[in-house]
Design a protein around this motif. Structure first.
Motif, PDB file in Angstrom:
ATOM      1  N   VAL A  36       6.473  30.351  57.319  1.00  0.00           N
ATOM      2  CA  VAL A  36       6.032  29.006  57.674  1.00  0.00           C
ATOM      3  C   VAL A  36       7.165  28.278  58.381  1.00  0.00           C
ATOM      4  CG1 VAL A  36       5.308  26.743  56.767  1.00  0.00           C
ATOM      5  CG2 VAL A  36       4.422  28.833  55.734  1.00  0.00           C
ATOM      6  N   LEU A  37       6.830  27.545  59.445  1.00  0.00           N
ATOM      7  CA  LEU A  37       7.731  26.593  60.084  1.00  0.00           C
ATOM      8  C   LEU A  37       7.162  25.215  59.793  1.00  0.00           C
ATOM      9  CD1 LEU A  37       8.180  28.161  63.643  1.00  0.00           C
ATOM     10  CD2 LEU A  37       9.611  28.495  61.617  1.00  0.00           C
ATOM     11  N   THR A  88       4.338  18.465  57.909  1.00  0.00           N
ATOM     12  CA  THR A  88       3.481  19.145  58.871  1.00  0.00           C
ATOM     13  C   THR A  88       4.038  20.562  58.970  1.00  0.00           C
ATOM     14  OG1 THR A  88       4.857  18.295  60.681  1.00  0.00           O
ATOM     15  CG2 THR A  88       2.831  17.090  60.199  1.00  0.00           C
ATOM     16  N   ALA A  89       3.158  21.559  59.039  1.00  0.00           N
ATOM     17  CA  ALA A  89       3.639  22.940  59.023  1.00  0.00           C
ATOM     18  C   ALA A  89       2.628  23.866  59.693  1.00  0.00           C
ATOM     19  CB  ALA A  89       3.879  23.387  57.582  1.00  0.00           C
ATOM     20  N   PHE A 119       7.239  25.439  66.962  1.00  0.00           N
ATOM     21  CA  PHE A 119       6.275  24.568  66.294  1.00  0.00           C
ATOM     22  C   PHE A 119       6.393  23.174  66.895  1.00  0.00           C
ATOM     23  CE2 PHE A 119       5.570  21.817  62.352  1.00  0.00           C
ATOM     24  CZ  PHE A 119       4.195  21.777  62.519  1.00  0.00           C
ATOM     25  N   VAL A 120       5.301  22.678  67.465  1.00  0.00           N
ATOM     26  CA  VAL A 120       5.261  21.341  68.054  1.00  0.00           C
ATOM     27  C   VAL A 120       4.382  20.472  67.160  1.00  0.00           C
ATOM     28  CG1 VAL A 120       4.653  19.977  70.087  1.00  0.00           C
ATOM     29  CG2 VAL A 120       5.570  22.299  70.361  1.00  0.00           C
ATOM     30  N   ARG A 147       9.968  28.585  55.570  1.00  0.00           N
ATOM     31  CA  ARG A 147       9.648  29.328  54.344  1.00  0.00           C
ATOM     32  C   ARG A 147       9.566  30.785  54.749  1.00  0.00           C
ATOM     33  NH1 ARG A 147       5.534  25.121  52.823  1.00  0.00           N
ATOM     34  NH2 ARG A 147       6.753  23.664  51.591  1.00  0.00           N
ATOM     35  N   PHE A 148      10.236  31.618  53.997  1.00  0.00           N
ATOM     36  CA  PHE A 148      10.263  33.038  54.320  1.00  0.00           C
ATOM     37  C   PHE A 148       9.093  33.771  53.668  1.00  0.00           C
ATOM     38  CE2 PHE A 148      14.634  31.596  54.828  1.00  0.00           C
ATOM     39  CZ  PHE A 148      14.893  32.064  56.093  1.00  0.00           C
ATOM     40  N   ALA A 149       8.616  34.807  54.343  1.00  0.00           N
ATOM     41  CA  ALA A 149       7.520  35.626  53.835  1.00  0.00           C
ATOM     42  C   ALA A 149       8.042  36.860  53.120  1.00  0.00           C
ATOM     43  CB  ALA A 149       6.606  36.037  54.997  1.00  0.00           C
TER      44      ALA A 149
END
Length: 132
Positions: A23-24, A39-40, A48-49, A64-66
């Motif tokens: 996740v960004l 916002t993600a 990510f805009v 967030r790492f996967a």
């Protein structure tokens, strides 16, 4: 930050290092430094805009790492405006080569709710003339 242009968040160095990004996002805070939301996106292969939440005065981009691993951080870009096409094309981020910044406040603390993570915060002020 209301009525502002979009913001672009891109951890390019982590992508190049092969980090398992999940996740960004951007966490938004009001002027009293109270968390007002995030916002993600789970689309992690492009910048990510996003736009600021109403009442936002501060922003904290996050990843967030996967998966687990060790990766070099490298460059990361958080900029005003939609810079996604420029960044994907390899352009330097806005401000690269401009005046330096000085750290006016620094925190390093355990992440609330999960002591395995750390929150690092830097408040910066642009130095335009060190001579006074």
């Amino acid at each position: 930050m209301s009525d502002q242009p979009p913001y672009t968040w891109w951890p390019a160095g982590l992508r190049r290092a092969g980090a398992a990004l999940g996740v960004l996002g951007v966490q938004w805070y009001n002027a009293a430094r109270t968390n007002i939301g995030a916002t993600a996106t789970s689309t992690v292969f492009e910048p990510f805009v996003t736009t600021a939440l109403a009442g936002a005065a501060y922003a904290r981009p996050f990843v967030r790492f996967a998966g687990t691993g060790t990766w070099t951080l490298g460059r990361a870009h958080f900029a005003v405006g939609d810079r996604s096409a420029e960044l994907l094309a390899g352009a330097s981020p806005p401000g690269e080569g401009t005046y330096g910044y000085t750290v006016t406040r620094y925190t390093n603390e355990a992440h609330k709710g999960n002591g395995l993570y750390r929150d690092l915060t830097l408040e910066l002020v642009e130095v335009t003339n060190a001579a006074g």
